[in-house]
Scaffold this active site. Structure first.
Site, PDB file in Angstrom:
ATOM      1  N   ARG A  70     -12.009  -5.289  10.793  1.00 56.81           N
ATOM      2  CA  ARG A  70     -12.826  -6.387  10.288  1.00 56.81           C
ATOM      3  C   ARG A  70     -11.970  -7.646  10.155  1.00 56.81           C
ATOM      4  O   ARG A  70     -10.742  -7.564   9.994  1.00 56.81           O
ATOM      5  CB  ARG A  70     -13.412  -6.035   8.911  1.00 56.81           C
ATOM      6  CG  ARG A  70     -14.559  -5.038   8.958  1.00 56.81           C
ATOM      7  CD  ARG A  70     -15.168  -4.804   7.588  1.00 56.81           C
ATOM      8  NE  ARG A  70     -14.210  -4.244   6.673  1.00 56.81           N
ATOM      9  CZ  ARG A  70     -13.522  -4.900   5.749  1.00 56.81           C
ATOM     10  NH1 ARG A  70     -13.718  -6.205   5.586  1.00 56.81           N
ATOM     11  NH2 ARG A  70     -12.661  -4.298   4.977  1.00 56.81           N
ATOM     12  N   TYR A 211     -15.625  -4.629  17.264  1.00 50.07           N
ATOM     13  CA  TYR A 211     -15.081  -3.544  16.450  1.00 50.07           C
ATOM     14  C   TYR A 211     -15.814  -3.341  15.127  1.00 50.07           C
ATOM     15  O   TYR A 211     -16.047  -4.290  14.377  1.00 50.07           O
ATOM     16  CB  TYR A 211     -13.602  -3.796  16.139  1.00 50.07           C
ATOM     17  CG  TYR A 211     -12.849  -2.524  15.813  1.00 50.07           C
ATOM     18  CD1 TYR A 211     -12.231  -1.777  16.805  1.00 50.07           C
ATOM     19  CD2 TYR A 211     -12.787  -2.036  14.512  1.00 50.07           C
ATOM     20  CE1 TYR A 211     -11.560  -0.591  16.516  1.00 50.07           C
ATOM     21  CE2 TYR A 211     -12.118  -0.846  14.212  1.00 50.07           C
ATOM     22  CZ  TYR A 211     -11.507  -0.138  15.224  1.00 50.07           C
ATOM     23  OH  TYR A 211     -10.853   1.037  14.933  1.00 50.07           O
ATOM     24  N   GLY A 212     -16.130  -2.109  14.809  1.00 53.64           N
ATOM     25  CA  GLY A 212     -16.542  -1.679  13.467  1.00 53.64           C
ATOM     26  C   GLY A 212     -17.515  -2.609  12.770  1.00 53.64           C
ATOM     27  O   GLY A 212     -18.520  -3.032  13.338  1.00 53.64           O
ATOM     28  N   HIS A 240     -20.633  -0.557  -2.182  1.00 57.35           N
ATOM     29  CA  HIS A 240     -19.652   0.035  -1.261  1.00 57.35           C
ATOM     30  C   HIS A 240     -19.148   1.335  -1.892  1.00 57.35           C
ATOM     31  O   HIS A 240     -18.045   1.408  -2.427  1.00 57.35           O
ATOM     32  CB  HIS A 240     -18.513  -0.972  -1.061  1.00 57.35           C
ATOM     33  CG  HIS A 240     -17.547  -0.610   0.024  1.00 57.35           C
ATOM     34  ND1 HIS A 240     -16.271  -1.116   0.078  1.00 57.35           N
ATOM     35  CD2 HIS A 240     -17.668   0.182   1.125  1.00 57.35           C
ATOM     36  CE1 HIS A 240     -15.644  -0.645   1.139  1.00 57.35           C
ATOM     37  NE2 HIS A 240     -16.464   0.140   1.782  1.00 57.35           N
ATOM     38  N   SER A 262     -11.818  -0.492   1.101  1.00 61.26           N
ATOM     39  CA  SER A 262     -11.670   0.057   2.445  1.00 61.26           C
ATOM     40  C   SER A 262     -10.349   0.821   2.577  1.00 61.26           C
ATOM     41  O   SER A 262      -9.300   0.335   2.143  1.00 61.26           O
ATOM     42  CB  SER A 262     -11.700  -1.084   3.462  1.00 61.26           C
ATOM     43  OG  SER A 262     -12.903  -1.797   3.307  1.00 61.26           O
ATOM     44  N   CYS A 264      -9.379   3.462   1.053  1.00 56.35           N
ATOM     45  CA  CYS A 264      -8.834   3.894  -0.236  1.00 56.35           C
ATOM     46  C   CYS A 264      -9.443   5.208  -0.710  1.00 56.35           C
ATOM     47  O   CYS A 264      -9.442   5.506  -1.910  1.00 56.35           O
ATOM     48  CB  CYS A 264      -9.004   2.806  -1.283  1.00 56.35           C
ATOM     49  SG  CYS A 264      -7.949   1.380  -0.951  1.00 56.35           S
ATOM     50  N   ARG A 378     -10.513   4.950  14.258  1.00 58.87           N
ATOM     51  CA  ARG A 378     -11.679   5.522  13.549  1.00 58.87           C
ATOM     52  C   ARG A 378     -12.398   6.560  14.402  1.00 58.87           C
ATOM     53  O   ARG A 378     -12.322   6.548  15.638  1.00 58.87           O
ATOM     54  CB  ARG A 378     -12.665   4.407  13.200  1.00 58.87           C
ATOM     55  CG  ARG A 378     -12.057   3.336  12.279  1.00 58.87           C
ATOM     56  CD  ARG A 378     -12.810   3.169  11.022  1.00 58.87           C
ATOM     57  NE  ARG A 378     -12.090   2.348  10.049  1.00 58.87           N
ATOM     58  CZ  ARG A 378     -12.373   2.332   8.754  1.00 58.87           C
ATOM     59  NH1 ARG A 378     -13.365   3.076   8.278  1.00 58.87           N
ATOM     60  NH2 ARG A 378     -11.688   1.578   7.919  1.00 58.87           N
TER      61      ARG A 378
HETATM   62  P1  GTP Z   1     -13.298   2.936   4.667  1.00 56.02           P
HETATM   63  O1  GTP Z   1     -13.986   3.747   5.692  1.00 56.02           O
HETATM   64  O2  GTP Z   1     -12.410   1.886   5.243  1.00 56.02           O
HETATM   65  O3  GTP Z   1     -14.241   2.327   3.675  1.00 56.02           O
HETATM   66  O4  GTP Z   1     -12.226   3.898   3.915  1.00 56.02           O
HETATM   67  P2  GTP Z   1     -12.391   5.065   2.838  1.00 56.02           P
HETATM   68  O5  GTP Z   1     -12.468   4.479   1.469  1.00 56.02           O
HETATM   69  O6  GTP Z   1     -13.463   5.996   3.237  1.00 56.02           O
HETATM   70  O7  GTP Z   1     -10.960   5.802   2.916  1.00 56.02           O
HETATM   71  P3  GTP Z   1     -10.578   7.237   3.516  1.00 56.02           P
HETATM   72  O8  GTP Z   1     -11.167   8.354   2.716  1.00 56.02           O
HETATM   73  O9  GTP Z   1     -10.847   7.234   4.967  1.00 56.02           O
HETATM   74  O10 GTP Z   1      -9.012   7.254   3.262  1.00 56.02           O
HETATM   75  C1  GTP Z   1      -8.152   6.266   3.802  1.00 56.02           C
HETATM   76  C2  GTP Z   1      -6.718   6.754   3.822  1.00 56.02           C
HETATM   77  O11 GTP Z   1      -6.313   7.139   2.513  1.00 56.02           O
HETATM   78  C3  GTP Z   1      -6.545   7.977   4.710  1.00 56.02           C
HETATM   79  O12 GTP Z   1      -5.341   7.843   5.413  1.00 56.02           O
HETATM   80  C4  GTP Z   1      -6.463   9.108   3.735  1.00 56.02           C
HETATM   81  O13 GTP Z   1      -5.701  10.181   4.224  1.00 56.02           O
HETATM   82  C5  GTP Z   1      -5.842   8.485   2.491  1.00 56.02           C
HETATM   83  N1  GTP Z   1      -6.325   9.149   1.251  1.00 56.02           N
HETATM   84  C6  GTP Z   1      -7.603   9.448   0.942  1.00 56.02           C
HETATM   85  N2  GTP Z   1      -7.680  10.106  -0.245  1.00 56.02           N
HETATM   86  C7  GTP Z   1      -6.410  10.218  -0.702  1.00 56.02           C
HETATM   87  C8  GTP Z   1      -5.832  10.798  -1.873  1.00 56.02           C
HETATM   88  O14 GTP Z   1      -6.500  11.354  -2.744  1.00 56.02           O
HETATM   89  N3  GTP Z   1      -4.461  10.696  -1.991  1.00 56.02           N
HETATM   90  C9  GTP Z   1      -3.692  10.095  -1.039  1.00 56.02           C
HETATM   91  N4  GTP Z   1      -2.375  10.023  -1.247  1.00 56.02           N
HETATM   92  N5  GTP Z   1      -4.213   9.543   0.084  1.00 56.02           N
HETATM   93  C10 GTP Z   1      -5.544   9.602   0.258  1.00 56.02           C
HETATM   94  C1  SPV Z   2     -14.467  -0.700   5.751  1.00 54.69           C
HETATM   95  O1  SPV Z   2     -13.637  -1.512   6.190  1.00 54.69           O
HETATM   96  O2  SPV Z   2     -14.743  -0.618   4.517  1.00 54.69           O
HETATM   97  C2  SPV Z   2     -15.135   0.246   6.672  1.00 54.69           C
HETATM   98  C3  SPV Z   2     -14.892   0.100   8.107  1.00 54.69           C
HETATM   99  O3  SPV Z   2     -15.887   1.091   6.214  1.00 54.69           O
HETATM  100  S1  SPV Z   2     -15.881  -1.144   8.826  1.00 54.69           S
HETATM  101  O4  SPV Z   2     -17.097  -0.504   9.344  1.00 54.69           O
HETATM  102  O5  SPV Z   2     -15.129  -1.734   9.909  1.00 54.69           O
HETATM  103  O6  SPV Z   2     -16.266  -2.115   7.840  1.00 54.69           O
HETATM  104 MN    MN Z   3     -15.951   1.077   3.910  1.00 56.13          MN
END
Ligand code: GTP
Ligand code: SPV
Ligand code: MN
Length: 594
Positions: A70, A211-212, A240, A262, A264, A378
Site C-alpha cells: 500500500r 498491488y493489494g 480493521h 497491518s 501485526c 502475500r
Molecule cells: P495484515 O494482513 O497486513 O493486516 O497483517 P496481520 O495483522 O494479519 O498480520 P499477520 O498475522 O499476517 O502477521 C504479520 C507478521 O507478524 C507475520 O510475519 C507473523 O509471523 C508475525 N506474527 C504474528 N503473530 C505473532 C506473534 O504472536 N508473535 C510474533 N513474534 N510474531 C507474530
Molecule cells: C494491510 O495492509 O492491512 C493489509 C494488506 O491487510 S492490504 O490489502 O494491502 O491493505
Molecule cells: Mn490488514
C-alpha cells in the site's frame, strides 16, 4: 455475457467511465470458476502467472519491484472541507484531485479490456452487507476479487433496478500503444499513483498500482475508508479487526475481535490453535469487521470478505498451521520465492531451498544476502478452505461480540496485556495505541507511530470524530457493550529477542480475557489499567523464565510518564475534535502515574 443489467445508474456510470478510459472492450464479470479459469489462462499465456506444480490450481505472480505494498503517502480522503478528512489523512480538494486524476484516466485503458466486477462485501442480503462495483483493467485484480469478495450474477440480481452500490474505479495506469509488448506487471510510477476516496459521494478512484489494498478496492478502500464514513452516518462500525470464536471447555462461547495494525498478527490470531487444553478457536475473519447493534441490543459482527490476503513471511507449520493448510490449493501467491520443484517459499516458512528464484525473478540462494520473498509477499486464499473456519462465518446476522482487543507491535513499554477499566478508558486505549511500522506500507519499517484502533491509514474521516463515534456507540450499547483489552505480543528483551512465544500461546491471554468477562477476579490495578496478577495467566505446559514473565507484565511508571507528552501531541493535532471524555482519561492517567 448473458447477464442482464437493469440498473440505469450502474450502466450509465460504466458507459461514462469507458468513455474516459477508452478500453479496447468492456467485459462484465459474472463470477464462477469458468470465468476465473479463463482470466487465469490469459495471465498464464501472458507470462504473468506461474503455475505451481506443488499446489493444485495455484499461481505465483511477481509484481514490479516498485509496486509491492500500500502507498499511504499517495492515499487521499478527499472531503469538500479539509478538516473533515482530518490531520491523519492526505487531502486534496475533490475538484482538484478529480481534475488531476481525469488527466491520468484519460485513455489509460488503451489496448486493454475493461472489466466490470459487481461484488458484495458480506453475505448477499445480510443487513450488514454492502455492494460495490469495481471497474479495472487488471485481470490479476479480477482473479483476486473472485477470492476476496462475492462476485457475480447474484450481486446484479440483488442490486435490481436501483439498489445502492459503491462505485470503484481502478486502473493500473499503463495504456498500450498498438503493437506494444505488455509488461508482466504493468503499473505507473509512484508520482502517478493515487488511491483516492470521495466519501461524500461514496466514490473510489485508484490509479497506477496493481498491488493489494491499492487495487483490490473492496478491501481497505471500500470496507474501511468509505465504510467507516458510512458507518458514522448510519450508526454502525467498520473496523480493521479480525473476528474469532473461542469456546471454553464448558461450552461457553466468546466472540472476540482484535484491531492490530497491518502485519501485526491479525491473521495469525484469527486462526490460532489454542495451547490451553480444552479450548477451541474458530476463525470468522482475519482483517475487517463490520458491526451493527442487533435487535437484542448487542453488537453483531460480520466479516465482509470471503478470502484472506495474508502476509506470507513468517507463516509456517509451527506458527500458523491453519494458514498453511488453507493455502494448499486454489491460491494466488504474490512476491514469494519459487523453488526448483514448483513450490513457493518465504522467509520463516521452514528450511530454505538450496537454490531457487527470488521475488524479482532472479536466481537466488540462501547466501544471497537478501530475502527470497518480499517482506510483504502475500497469499490470496478462499476463507472457506480454512480448516478452522467457523460454521457461522457467513451468518447474515453476524456473531455477538464479547471482547475488543486493541494493540500493536511494540518492543517496550506496553505490557503483554492490560484491561480497560470501563468503556471510556477502553476508547482511550484504542485511541492512543502505538505500533512500529511494517512492510505492509511502502515507507520506513520499524518506526513507532500512534495508530489509533489500527485505523490510522484507513479512517475515512476526521479521527477526532471517529473517537467520538466510538464513545457514542458505547453510550448506545450500555451494559451490553463488549469489554476492552490491550495486547502486545511483540515485547522484546534487552538483547532483542521476543519475550513472549506468541502464536498459539496467545490463547493463554485470550483465556484470561474470557475469564474476566465471565466474572473471575484475577487482575491487579495499575496506573494504566488491570493486568493479570501472579498465577492469573494459565501458563501450564509453558516454560517461560520467571524474569521474562515479570518483564512482560510489568508497568514501568517512568516509561509510561515519558509517553504522556507524545499522547498530548497526538491529541492536540485534532484540536477541538478530541472528545473531552478522552482528555479527561489522559488527565486521569497522569494523576495515577503520580
Ligand atoms: P495484515 O494482513 O497486513 O493486516 O497483517 P496481520 O495483522 O494479519 O498480520 P499477520 O498475522 O499476517 O502477521 C504479520 C507478521 O507478524 C507475520 O510475519 C507473523 O509471523 C508475525 N506474527 C504474528 N503473530 C505473532 C506473534 O504472536 N508473535 C510474533 N513474534 N510474531 C507474530
Ligand atoms: C494491510 O495492509 O492491512 C493489509 C494488506 O491487510 S492490504 O490489502 O494491502 O491493505
Ligand atoms: Mn490488514
Amino acid at each position: 455475457m448473458a447477464m442482464k443489467v437493469k440498473h440505469a445508474e450502474l450502466t450509465r456510470w460504466v458507459r461514462e467511465t469507458a468513455d474516459m478510459v477508452r478500453p479496447e472492450r468492456v467485459c462484465w464479470c459474472e463470477g464462477g470458476k469458468v470465468e476465473y479459469d479463463t482470466m487465469m489462462k490469459k495471465l498464464l499465456d501472458a507470462g504473468s502467472a506461474i503455475p505451481l506444480a506443488k499446489r493444485p490450481n495455484s499461481f505465483l505472480f511477481r509484481s514490479d519491484p516498485s509496486d509491492v505494498a500500500r502507498v499511504e503517502d499517495r492515499t487521499y480522503v478527499s472531503t469538500p472541507l479539509r478538516v473533515e478528512s482530518g490531520p491523519t489523512n492526505n487531502w486534496i480538494a475533490p475538484d482538484e484531485l478529480k481534475t488531476a486524476m481525469r488527466a491520468l484516466y484519460n485513455g489509460c485503458m488503451a489496448g486493454r479490456a475493461m472489466y466490470v466486477i459487481p461484488f458484495s462485501m458480506g453475505p448477499i442480503g445480510s443487513p450488514i452487507a454492502k455492494i460495490g462495483v469495481e471497474i479495472t483493467d487488471s485481470p490479476y485484480v479480477v482473479c483476486n476479487m473472485h477470492i476476496m469478495t462475492r462476485v457475480g450474477k447474484d450481486v446484479i440480481r440483488a442490486l435490481g433496478k436501483d439498489g445502492e452500490f459503491i462505485p470503484c474505479v481502478h486502473s493500473i495506469g499503463a495504456p498500450l500503444a498498438p503493437g506494444q509488448k505488455d509488461a508482466p506487471w504493468p503499473c505507473a510510477p509512484i508520482e502517478k499513483k493515487y488511491i483516492s476516496h470521495f466519501p461524500d459521494e461514496n466514490l473510489i478512484w485508484s490509479h497506477g498500482s496493481g498491488y493489494g489494498g491499492n487495487a483490490l478496492l473492496g478491501k481497505k478502500c471500500l470496507s474501511l475508508r468509505i465504510a467507516s464514513h458510512m458507518a458514522r452516518r448510519e450508526g454502525w462500525m467498520a473496523e480493521h479487526m479480525l473476528i474469532l470464536r473461542l469456546t471454553a471447555p464448558d461450552g461457553r462461547r466468546f466472540h472476540i475481535t482484535a484491531a492490530f495494525p497491518s502485519a501485526c498478527g491479525k491473521t495469525n490470531l484469527a486462526m490460532l490453535q489454542p495451547a490451553v487444553r480444552g479450548w477451541k478457536c474458530e476463525c470468522i475473519g482475519d482483517d475487517i469487521c463490520w458491526m451493527k447493534i442487533g435487535p437484542d441490543g448487542r453488537l453483531r459482527a460480520i466479516n465482509p470478505e470471503s478470502g484472506f490476503f495474508g502476509v506470507a513471511p513468517g507463516t509456517s507449520r509451527q506458527s500458523n498451521p491453519m494458514a498453511m493448510d488453507t493455502v494448499k490449493e486454489n491460491c494466488i501467491f504474490t512476491n514469494c520465492a519459487l523453488t526448483d520443484d514448483g513450490d513457493v517459499w518465504w522467509e520463516g516458512m521452514g528450511p530454505a531451498p538450496a537454490r531457487g528464484i527470488d521475488w524479482k525473478g532472479k536466481d537466488w540462494t540462501p547466501q544471497a544476502g537478501h530475502p527470497g520473498a518480499h517482506p510483504n509477499a502475500r497469499f490470496t486464499a478462499p476463507a472457506a478452505q480454512c480448516p478452522v473456519i467457523c460454521p457461522d462465518w457467513q451468518d447474515p446476522a453476524g456473531v455477538p461480540i464479547d471482547i475488543f482487543v486493541f494493540g500493536g507491535r511494540r518492543a517496550s513499554v506496553a505490557p503483554l496485556v492490560h484491561e480497560a477499566r470501563n468503556w471510556d478508558h477502553g476508547v482511550f486505549l484504542g485511541a492512543t495505541a502505538a505500533s512500529e511500522t511494517t512492510a505492509a506500507n511502502l515507507s520506513a519499517v520499524g518506526v513507532l507511530r500512534r495508530d489509533p484502533f489500527a485505523m490510522k491509514p484507513f479512517c475515512g474521516y476526521n479521527m477526532g470524530d471517529y473517537f467520538q463515534h466510538w464513545l457514542n456507540m458505547g453510550d448506545r450499547l450500555g451494559d451490553r457493550a463488549p469489554r476492552m483489552f490491550y495486547a502486545n505480543w511483540f515485547r522484546k528483551s534487552r538483547e532483542g529477542k521476543w519475550l513472549w512465544p506468541g502464536f498459539g500461546e496467545n490463547s493463554r491471554v485470550l483465556k484470561w480475557m474470557c475469564e474476566r468477562v465471565a466474572g473471575k477476579p484475577g487482575a491487579v490495578e495499575t496506573p494504566i489499567g488491570l493486568v493479570p496478577g501472579e498465577g492469573d495467566l494459565d501458563l501450564a505446559g509453558l516454560t517461560l523464565p520467571p524474569d521474562d514473565l515479570r518483564e512482560l507484565l510489568c508497568v514501568d511508571r517512568q516509561a509510561w510518564k515519558a509517553e504522556i507528552p507524545d499522547i498530548e501531541r497526538h491529541f492536540a493535532q485534532f484540536g477541538d475534535r478530541v472528545p473531552k471524555r478522552l482528555t479527561a482519561q489522559l488527565d486521569e492517567l497522569r494523576r495515577r502515574l503520580g
